[in-house]
Design a protein around this motif. Structure first.
Motif, PDB file in Angstrom:
ATOM      1  N   HIS A   3     -93.785  16.330  47.020  1.00  0.00           N
ATOM      2  CA  HIS A   3     -92.336  16.177  47.047  1.00  0.00           C
ATOM      3  C   HIS A   3     -91.713  16.982  45.911  1.00  0.00           C
ATOM      4  O   HIS A   3     -92.098  16.837  44.749  1.00  0.00           O
ATOM      5  CB  HIS A   3     -91.951  14.700  46.926  1.00  0.00           C
ATOM      6  N   HIS A  29     -86.273  17.698  48.307  1.00  0.00           N
ATOM      7  CA  HIS A  29     -85.183  16.741  48.107  1.00  0.00           C
ATOM      8  C   HIS A  29     -84.121  17.444  47.260  1.00  0.00           C
ATOM      9  O   HIS A  29     -84.384  17.829  46.119  1.00  0.00           O
ATOM     10  CB  HIS A  29     -85.695  15.488  47.408  1.00  0.00           C
ATOM     11  N   VAL A  40     -82.042  10.832  42.851  1.00  0.00           N
ATOM     12  CA  VAL A  40     -83.175  11.176  43.712  1.00  0.00           C
ATOM     13  C   VAL A  40     -84.486  10.748  43.049  1.00  0.00           C
ATOM     14  O   VAL A  40     -85.372  10.182  43.699  1.00  0.00           O
ATOM     15  CB  VAL A  40     -83.200  12.686  44.013  1.00  0.00           C
ATOM     16  N   ARG A  43     -85.335   6.990  43.396  1.00  0.00           N
ATOM     17  CA  ARG A  43     -85.736   6.431  44.690  1.00  0.00           C
ATOM     18  C   ARG A  43     -86.911   7.149  45.360  1.00  0.00           C
ATOM     19  O   ARG A  43     -87.457   6.646  46.340  1.00  0.00           O
ATOM     20  CB  ARG A  43     -84.537   6.439  45.641  1.00  0.00           C
ATOM     21  N   THR A  44     -87.314   8.320  44.832  1.00  0.00           N
ATOM     22  CA  THR A  44     -88.356   9.108  45.484  1.00  0.00           C
ATOM     23  C   THR A  44     -89.407   9.550  44.469  1.00  0.00           C
ATOM     24  O   THR A  44     -89.057  10.095  43.424  1.00  0.00           O
ATOM     25  CB  THR A  44     -87.752  10.363  46.146  1.00  0.00           C
TER      26      THR A  44
END
Length: 225
Positions: A3, A29, A40, A43-44
């Motif tokens: 990610h 993202h 961001v 939450r990720t």
């Protein structure tokens, strides 16, 4: 899947980077500014961040500092300025690498892959630099045949640098991380300890080297083989 956080207020830059990175299998993202990027991150689970220096609300330098305080991920900064002073500020805030706009997408991809190779050398407790292995849990440094008996601060300094190969640490940052925020001695103690480490591991220069970045601090580079 890895990610990737992409923080840039220029939609054309985001579109370009998104295309290149998704083609390579990254989940991208996006954020338009530092504040949105921080959300961001909350939450990720992010594996690597590419952030622009000039952004509204929270700029890239502030975001870089925020990431270093709360997360353990590699950072690449994008900048339209090719000035040494700007790069120095970024390295002091904790960035791992810099790419100057305009850039070739393939160059950015190469740098992302290089950072992943550096960070992949580090596990939870074991850091490997070819012949040299640092065992943080047991506070040992070994070449596979013998164990080096290092004073604690030398060990902690070596482990700190080796944990983030290629990342530049300012002297005051190393003081805070290794000697603690209450240390009242001189920053020169970092130079003394680095010189001792260089002497101890002079026979392993083909495996790694501690480089001096004049006026800023040090970074450890693992030799590519």
């Amino acid at each position: 899947m890895n990610h990737l956080l992409l923080a840039d207020d220029d939609p054309s830059i985001r579109a370009l980077v998104r295309y290149v990175m998704t083609r390579e299998g990254f989940s991208v993202h996006e954020a338009q500014d530092g504040v949105e990027a921080a959300k961001v991150l909350e939450r990720t689970p992010i594996d690597i961040a590419i952030i622009d220096v000039m952004m509204p609300h929270m700029d890239g330098l502030e975001l870089c500092e925020h990431i270093r305080q709360h997360y353990d991920i590699p950072i690449i900064m994008l900048t339209a300025k090719d000035q040494l002073s700007d790069k120095a500020q970024g390295y002091l805030k904790g960035t791992d690498d810099y790419v100057t706009k305009p850039f070739e997408p393939e160059e950015l991809l190469f740098r992302v892959k290089a950072l992943f190779r550096r960070y992949s050398r580090v596990s939870n407790d074991i850091i490997r630099m070819h012949r040299i292995t640092i065992d943080r849990k047991n506070v040992e440094v070994s070449d596979g045949q013998s164990v080096f008996l290092l004073p604690m601060k030398e060990f902690e300094l070596l482990a700190q640098l080796a944990q983030y190969p290629g990342r530049l640490f300012a002297r005051d940052e190393l003081i805070r991380l290794v000697w603690g925020p209450d240390y009242e001695g001189e920053e020169r103690t970092v130079d003394v300890h680095v010189n001792r480490l260089r002497q101890r591991f002079a026979d392993y220069a083909d495996d790694f080297a501690i480089q001096t970045i004049r006026g800023i601090g040090y970074k450890l580079m693992v030799t590519e083989k």
